[in-house]
Design a protein around this motif. Structure first.
Motif, PDB file in Angstrom:
ATOM      1  N   LEU A  55       0.854  -1.174   0.000  1.00  0.00           N
ATOM      2  CA  LEU A  55       0.000   0.000   0.000  1.00  0.00           C
ATOM      3  C   LEU A  55       0.899   1.236   0.000  1.00  0.00           C
ATOM      4  O   LEU A  55       1.712   1.420   0.903  1.00  0.00           O
ATOM      5  CB  LEU A  55      -0.899   0.010   1.230  1.00  0.00           C
ATOM      6  N   SER A  56       0.768   2.069  -1.029  1.00  0.00           N
ATOM      7  CA  SER A  56       1.641   3.237  -1.171  1.00  0.00           C
ATOM      8  C   SER A  56       0.816   4.518  -1.146  1.00  0.00           C
ATOM      9  O   SER A  56      -0.252   4.588  -1.755  1.00  0.00           O
ATOM     10  CB  SER A  56       2.426   3.162  -2.485  1.00  0.00           C
ATOM     11  N   THR A  57       1.332   5.519  -0.441  1.00  0.00           N
ATOM     12  CA  THR A  57       0.690   6.829  -0.358  1.00  0.00           C
ATOM     13  C   THR A  57       1.737   7.903  -0.577  1.00  0.00           C
ATOM     14  O   THR A  57       2.620   8.089   0.271  1.00  0.00           O
ATOM     15  CB  THR A  57       0.018   7.038   1.011  1.00  0.00           C
ATOM     16  N   PRO A  58       1.696   8.618  -1.713  1.00  0.00           N
ATOM     17  CA  PRO A  58       2.710   9.640  -1.978  1.00  0.00           C
ATOM     18  C   PRO A  58       2.703  10.778  -0.963  1.00  0.00           C
ATOM     19  O   PRO A  58       3.768  11.258  -0.559  1.00  0.00           O
ATOM     20  CB  PRO A  58       2.339  10.153  -3.377  1.00  0.00           C
ATOM     21  N   MET A  78       4.892   6.973   1.814  1.00  0.00           N
ATOM     22  CA  MET A  78       4.655   5.876   2.744  1.00  0.00           C
ATOM     23  C   MET A  78       4.419   4.574   1.963  1.00  0.00           C
ATOM     24  O   MET A  78       3.727   4.560   0.946  1.00  0.00           O
ATOM     25  CB  MET A  78       3.452   6.173   3.627  1.00  0.00           C
ATOM     26  N   ARG A  79       4.978   3.511   2.470  1.00  0.00           N
ATOM     27  CA  ARG A  79       4.853   2.199   1.848  1.00  0.00           C
ATOM     28  C   ARG A  79       4.627   1.181   2.966  1.00  0.00           C
ATOM     29  O   ARG A  79       5.441   1.078   3.889  1.00  0.00           O
ATOM     30  CB  ARG A  79       6.118   1.853   1.056  1.00  0.00           C
ATOM     31  N   ILE A  80       3.511   0.462   2.879  1.00  0.00           N
ATOM     32  CA  ILE A  80       3.178  -0.550   3.890  1.00  0.00           C
ATOM     33  C   ILE A  80       3.159  -1.913   3.209  1.00  0.00           C
ATOM     34  O   ILE A  80       2.383  -2.148   2.276  1.00  0.00           O
ATOM     35  CB  ILE A  80       1.820  -0.248   4.538  1.00  0.00           C
ATOM     36  N   GLU A  81       4.001  -2.797   3.666  1.00  0.00           N
ATOM     37  CA  GLU A  81       4.138  -4.128   3.087  1.00  0.00           C
ATOM     38  C   GLU A  81       3.638  -5.189   4.062  1.00  0.00           C
ATOM     39  O   GLU A  81       3.748  -5.025   5.274  1.00  0.00           O
ATOM     40  CB  GLU A  81       5.603  -4.401   2.735  1.00  0.00           C
TER      41      GLU A  81
END
Length: 238
Positions: A55-58, A78-81
């Motif tokens: 999930l990526s959020t610039p 932000m990057r949630i793996e």
């Protein structure tokens, strides 16, 4: 919200409703297929569903305030793996027990990105400033959701459904942090990372009694029941 719907489905695997509506016998297999499909599309997304693994959020701005805490800031890149790594440890047979229970675990969720935060926290009547300019590198280990609920007929639609007797507990085995606040020196960063590793699981334990009430009254159940009220069991299965 998509994950909330998935949790609803998980809780009802092998379940039949209190009111024996048409389609109840197929509910278990339908929910199983839904969870498998949901997990498979998380890396690429589908239609209006964005990719969720990762999930990526610039860029994201946030603001929160009450008498004891005031914060404003933003997060970038932000990057949630690991959101697609969930495992179903157990799910009860609602038709036999009268309660749909579930046990779901995320072995590891990794969070990477950057954040800037300004504000204060009220500690013993003293306002302590919060200033952060962080490189975020955090991981949650064995984040576990254990819950249960029952079905009843909707209060607004006799053919619809609603969730009742909802209970939810959240457990966290551990946290790893290697965050770096550019406004602090090495020793302060190390101390804060070590202190947070201890406090996050402890704080989660302390708020456990309030989790079910908060979700029931403010978030999870009202949204789910708004959707369930408009569908019969047959429609939900389809």
């Amino acid at each position: 919200q998509l994950l909330i719907v998935a949790l609803l489905g998980l809780a009802a695997v092998s379940a039949t409703p209190v009111v024996q509506q048409a389609g109840a016998a197929q509910f278990s297999s339908s929910v199983t297929r839904f969870l498998q499909a949901f997990k498979s599309i998380m890396p690429c997304g589908y239609g209006n569903i964005p990719p969720l693994a990762p999930l990526s959020t610039p860029f994201y701005e946030f603001q929160f305030g009450n008498d004891d805490l005031q914060i404003v800031g933003n997060a970038t890149n932000m990057r949630i793996e690991g959101l697609d790594s969930f495992q179903v440890l157990s799910a009860s047979d609602y038709g036999k027990t009268g309660v749909a229970s579930y046990d779901l675990i995320f072995p590891k969720i990794q969070m990477l990105g950057f954040a800037e935060v300004d504000g204060f926290v009220n500690i013993g009547g003293f306002k302590m400033p919060i200033r952060r300019n962080d490189v975020i590198n955090e991981a949650l280990f064995d984040l576990r959701f254990v819950g249960s609920y029952s079905f009843a007929s909707s209060l607004t639609n006799s053919s619809g459904l609603r969730m009742v007797d909802f209970q939810q507990s959240v457990y966290l085995a551990g946290v790893e942090l290697d965050n770096w606040n550019a406004l602090w020196d090495i020793s302060t960063n190390n101390f804060w990372n070590q202190w947070t590793k201890i406090m996050v699981p402890f704080a989660l334990e302390q708020i456990q009694p309030k989790i079910s009430d908060f979700l029931y009254q403010n978030f999870f159940v009202p949204k789910i029941n708004d959707m369930l009220a408009n569908v019969s069991m047959q429609e939900l299965v389809n």
